[in-house]
Design a protein around this motif. Structure first.
Motif: not given
Length: 387
Positions: A12-18, A384-387
């Motif tokens: 599971s990856i939390i965050g759909a940034g680059p 702050p980055g997207s989560q």
């Protein structure tokens, strides 16, 4: 519990940034299933920020591993590598024009990069509207993720790619970002060649920077005839409210800025007074240096969640390199635990060395010499980055 083989693990990856999307793409390319969770309700829920440069020695390496480098070059703007340094009068003191075939760090809009990565994933990979609330369960797994909407899932590996104020980070580290003392105020300009031709001429096709030691401006040409300007000041983090203003009080903020930049030339002050719409407050935060943690067999971090630094040429590029190295470690390791150890051995050393170089880097944004900006960190300018 024995650590599972990556190909059989729930990842599971939390965050759909680059960073998160790059990791997911490379895992899928290697036949490893993965799910990405992001707090935004949809991919178009908010503006993704300005332009960023992807370097040949990190960000482009990740795109090559993802099989997307050719598509990147079709979207990128090599002319965006132009850089101008000016004084407060608008006089150019340094001017770098890229060679015709120079591709070391071409620019691309952050939204374009995100779309490129999203479109490369299997349908349904990203679950939108899933803001992480808590991580529970034994350290050796499986872990339980609870989201703000009340849903829960069980997973063998949690990858925190959720930016500066990561909700995953507390599972491995008590560190929290600290304000650097330097803040950005973002201003937008649209249809610049027609509506703001003087600013377009000042900035050129790439970026332009000016500073006087206490305050500065950094402007960047984006695609679609847009320019973003970052007004840089050494101020308290709450300077807007302390002035009796809100971020919606564009006129009031302009009045304060005109006083602060009163000795700058009228031509340069256009970049703080003629913006289209309200300003956006972007205070700069950074994690303590060094930032490391005890190995955890079921949780790890990448990008700003792991090593938040001032935006000086490292943010997204390091996040994507982290993502690539973690994905490749998972593809080549016997267990998830082994993969995390391999990844963190390299990533933590690299990020510590880099963070030491940039520990007080926010102050460099106010210097009169040429800064090496990373224009698309998960830190400001994007915030702050997207989560």
């Amino acid at each position: 519990m024995n650590s599972p083989e990556p190909a059989r693990a729930g990842i599971s990856i939390i965050g759909a940034g680059p960073g998160g999307l790059t990791c997911a793409r490379i895992l899928q390319q290697r036949g490893i299933a993965v799910t990405v969770y992001d707090r935004d309700p949809s991919p178009d829920a908010r503006n993704q920020g300005g332009t960023l440069d992807l370097h040949a020695d990190n960000g482009q390496i990740a795109l090559r591993e993802a099989g997307l480098l050719d598509e990147f070059f079709q979207l990128a703007r090599p002319e965006g590598q132009e850089m101008r340094q000016m004084d407060p009068t608008g006089q150019i003191t340094f001017h770098k024009v890229p060679e015709t075939d120079e591709l070391f760090k071409p620019e691309i809009d952050r939204g374009q990069l995100r779309s490129l990565l999203l479109d490369s994933l299997h349908p349904g990979t990203v679950h939108w509207g899933r803001a992480l609330d808590t991580i529970s369960g034994p350290t050796d797994g499986p872990r339980q993720l609870r989201f703000a909407d009340g849903t829960t899932i069980e997973t063998d590996l949690v990858i925190g790619a959720d930016g500066a104020f990561s909700r995953v980070r507390p599972a491995v580290s008590p560190a929290v970002p600290q304000y650097t003392g330097v803040s950005f105020l973002e201003a937008w300009f649209s249809d610049v060649d027609n509506r703001h031709p003087d600013i377009a001429e000042l900035v050129g096709w790439g970026s332009a920077h000016a500073a006087d030691g206490k305050r500065g401006l950094f402007a960047q040409r984006n695609s679609g005839d847009h320019i973003r300007v970052y007004i840089i000041q050494r101020v308290p983090v709450d300077w807007i409210s302390a002035s009796g203003l809100t971020t919606n009080d564009t006129h009031g903020i302009r009045t304060v800025l005109c006083d602060e930049y009163a000795h700058w030339s009228p031509r340069m002050r256009q970049m703080i007074t003629e913006n289209d719409g309200p300003y956006v407050d972007r205070p700069l935060f950074a994690l303590p240096v060094p930032h490391t943690w005890e190995h955890n067999p079921t949780v790890t971090l990448l990008g700003d969640a792991a090593h938040l630094m001032p935006p000086l040429g490292v943010g997204v590029n390091l996040a994507m390199l982290d993502a690539s190295e973690l994905a490749l470690a998972l593809a080549n390791a016997a267990t998830v635990d082994d993969a995390i150890r391999t990844y963190e051995k390299t990533m933590l050393l690299r990020s510590t060395e880099t963070a030491k170089v940039f520990e007080h880097g926010a102050e460099h944004l106010l210097f009169t010499d040429v800064p090496d900006f990373d224009s698309d960190s998960d830190t400001p300018p994007q915030g702050p980055g997207s989560q």
